[in-house]
Design a protein around this motif. Structure first.
Motif, PDB file in Angstrom:
ATOM      1  N   ASP A   1       0.836  -1.181   0.000  1.00 20.02           N
ATOM      2  CA  ASP A   1       0.000   0.000   0.000  1.00 20.02           C
ATOM      3  C   ASP A   1       0.881   1.243   0.000  1.00 20.02           C
ATOM      4  N   ASP A   2       0.298   2.352   0.329  1.00 14.41           N
ATOM      5  CA  ASP A   2       0.987   3.629   0.341  1.00 14.41           C
ATOM      6  C   ASP A   2       2.045   3.662   1.444  1.00 14.41           C
ATOM      7  N   ALA A   3       3.241   4.119   1.113  1.00 16.98           N
ATOM      8  CA  ALA A   3       4.338   4.171   2.075  1.00 16.98           C
ATOM      9  C   ALA A   3       4.076   5.160   3.201  1.00 16.98           C
ATOM     10  N   LYS A   4       3.168   6.103   2.997  1.00 10.26           N
ATOM     11  CA  LYS A   4       2.893   7.125   4.005  1.00 10.26           C
ATOM     12  C   LYS A   4       1.804   6.721   4.987  1.00 10.26           C
ATOM     13  N   GLN A   5       1.124   5.597   4.727  1.00 10.22           N
ATOM     14  CA  GLN A   5       0.023   5.184   5.586  1.00 10.22           C
ATOM     15  C   GLN A   5       0.279   3.779   6.115  1.00 10.22           C
ATOM     16  N   PRO A   6      -0.250   3.456   7.300  1.00 10.84           N
ATOM     17  CA  PRO A   6      -0.052   2.109   7.846  1.00 10.84           C
ATOM     18  C   PRO A   6      -0.782   1.062   7.024  1.00 10.84           C
ATOM     19  N   TRP A   7      -0.321  -0.171   7.127  1.00  5.50           N
ATOM     20  CA  TRP A   7      -0.935  -1.306   6.431  1.00  5.50           C
ATOM     21  C   TRP A   7      -2.229  -1.641   7.143  1.00  5.50           C
ATOM     22  N   LYS A  68      -1.480   1.977 -14.567  1.00  2.00           N
ATOM     23  CA  LYS A  68      -2.121   2.736 -15.642  1.00  2.00           C
ATOM     24  C   LYS A  68      -1.797   4.222 -15.508  1.00  2.00           C
ATOM     25  N   LEU A  69      -1.608   4.666 -14.262  1.00  2.00           N
ATOM     26  CA  LEU A  69      -1.232   6.044 -13.953  1.00  2.00           C
ATOM     27  C   LEU A  69       0.018   6.012 -13.092  1.00  2.00           C
ATOM     28  N   ARG A  70       0.850   7.034 -13.166  1.00  2.00           N
ATOM     29  CA  ARG A  70       2.051   7.098 -12.336  1.00  2.00           C
ATOM     30  C   ARG A  70       1.654   6.947 -10.865  1.00  2.00           C
ATOM     31  N   ARG A  71       2.436   6.167 -10.134  1.00  2.00           N
ATOM     32  CA  ARG A  71       2.147   5.927  -8.712  1.00  2.00           C
ATOM     33  C   ARG A  71       3.439   6.022  -7.930  1.00  2.00           C
ATOM     34  N   ASP A  72       3.580   7.075  -7.134  1.00  2.00           N
ATOM     35  CA  ASP A  72       4.758   7.271  -6.297  1.00  2.00           C
ATOM     36  C   ASP A  72       4.450   6.835  -4.868  1.00  2.00           C
ATOM     37  N   GLN A  73       5.510   6.595  -4.116  1.00  2.00           N
ATOM     38  CA  GLN A  73       5.384   6.239  -2.701  1.00  2.00           C
ATOM     39  C   GLN A  73       4.565   4.985  -2.464  1.00  2.00           C
ATOM     40  N   LEU A  74       4.741   3.983  -3.319  1.00  2.00           N
ATOM     41  CA  LEU A  74       4.082   2.703  -3.139  1.00  2.00           C
ATOM     42  C   LEU A  74       4.991   1.826  -2.284  1.00  2.00           C
ATOM     43  N   ALA A  75       4.414   1.079  -1.361  1.00  2.00           N
ATOM     44  CA  ALA A  75       5.186   0.186  -0.500  1.00  2.00           C
ATOM     45  C   ALA A  75       4.764  -1.251  -0.748  1.00  2.00           C
ATOM     46  N   PHE A  76       5.718  -2.106  -1.105  1.00  2.00           N
ATOM     47  CA  PHE A  76       5.463  -3.533  -1.290  1.00  2.00           C
ATOM     48  C   PHE A  76       5.945  -4.235  -0.029  1.00  2.00           C
ATOM     49  N   ARG A  77       5.002  -4.801   0.729  1.00  2.00           N
ATOM     50  CA  ARG A  77       5.363  -5.490   1.974  1.00  2.00           C
ATOM     51  C   ARG A  77       5.782  -6.912   1.635  1.00  2.00           C
ATOM     52  N   LEU A 118       9.360  -5.849   6.528  1.00  2.00           N
ATOM     53  CA  LEU A 118      10.343  -5.722   5.453  1.00  2.00           C
ATOM     54  C   LEU A 118       9.599  -5.227   4.223  1.00  2.00           C
ATOM     55  N   ARG A 119       9.972  -4.033   3.722  1.00  4.45           N
ATOM     56  CA  ARG A 119       9.255  -3.422   2.609  1.00  4.45           C
ATOM     57  C   ARG A 119      10.210  -2.903   1.544  1.00  4.45           C
ATOM     58  N   ILE A 120       9.697  -2.834   0.336  1.00  4.03           N
ATOM     59  CA  ILE A 120      10.385  -2.195  -0.780  1.00  4.03           C
ATOM     60  C   ILE A 120       9.540  -0.994  -1.177  1.00  4.03           C
ATOM     61  N   LEU A 121      10.167   0.170  -1.264  1.00  2.13           N
ATOM     62  CA  LEU A 121       9.465   1.368  -1.696  1.00  2.13           C
ATOM     63  C   LEU A 121       9.620   1.508  -3.202  1.00  2.13           C
ATOM     64  N   LEU A 122       8.512   1.809  -3.880  1.00  2.12           N
ATOM     65  CA  LEU A 122       8.495   1.852  -5.342  1.00  2.12           C
ATOM     66  C   LEU A 122       7.857   3.140  -5.845  1.00  2.12           C
ATOM     67  N   ASN A 123       8.329   3.585  -6.990  1.00  4.05           N
ATOM     68  CA  ASN A 123       7.677   4.627  -7.775  1.00  4.05           C
ATOM     69  C   ASN A 123       7.421   4.005  -9.137  1.00  4.05           C
ATOM     70  N   LEU A 124       6.159   3.835  -9.478  1.00  4.87           N
ATOM     71  CA  LEU A 124       5.802   3.182 -10.736  1.00  4.87           C
ATOM     72  C   LEU A 124       5.494   4.236 -11.794  1.00  4.87           C
ATOM     73  N   GLU A 125       6.104   4.056 -12.965  1.00  7.06           N
ATOM     74  CA  GLU A 125       5.848   4.954 -14.083  1.00  7.06           C
ATOM     75  C   GLU A 125       4.614   4.486 -14.841  1.00  7.06           C
TER      76      GLU A 125
END
Length: 139
Positions: A1-7, A68-77, A118-125
């Protein structure tokens, strides 16, 4: 989910996730398909030999995401556990039982909390696929 918000988990599944079914390869291994907001995800596992000579068998996980749209600050848990420690730059020990290696060009972070995460932070183009490769090996 969003890196700025809790899971947040709702009914056993994170909100905004929609299962889209699965397909089977020739060995009958499933590739799960789901959406998160406007992101299409394919997620599959296959058995492999571990990169660690002490461990004979492991699983590789391949996750492909396309926004489909740019997505910044995505967190993959990747996982949550009582104990997570970095063994090497891309190798982590989970509760002294499971080793997770990041084989793709991504960096994970360990976050403290009631459970460590353990998370990976992503910015998707927009329109560009992003591929994660993880290796799971049990000691």
């Amino acid at each position: 989910d969003d890196a700025k918000q809790p899971w947040v988990v709702d009914d056993g599944r994170p909100p905004q996730h929609r299962l889209k079914g699965y397909t089977l390869d020739q060995s009958r291994r499933p590739t799960f398909r789901y959406n998160f907001e406007s992101i299409e995800v394919e997620d599959k596992f296959e058995e492999c030999e571990s990169t660690d000579p002490k461990i004979k068998l492991a699983l590789k996980r391949f996750v492909s995401m396309q926004a489909k749209l740019r997505r910044d600050q995505l967190a993959f848990r990747i996982t949550s556990a009582k104990e997570i420690s970095a063994v090497e730059e891309k190798l982590f020990l989970i509760d002294n039982q499971l080793r997770i290696r990041i084989n793709s060009d991504h960096t994970a972070i360990i976050e403290d909390g009631e459970l460590k995460t353990l998370r990976i932070l992503l910015n998707l183009e927009e329109g560009k696929a992003e591929a994660l490769e993880l290796e799971y090996a049990w000691e």
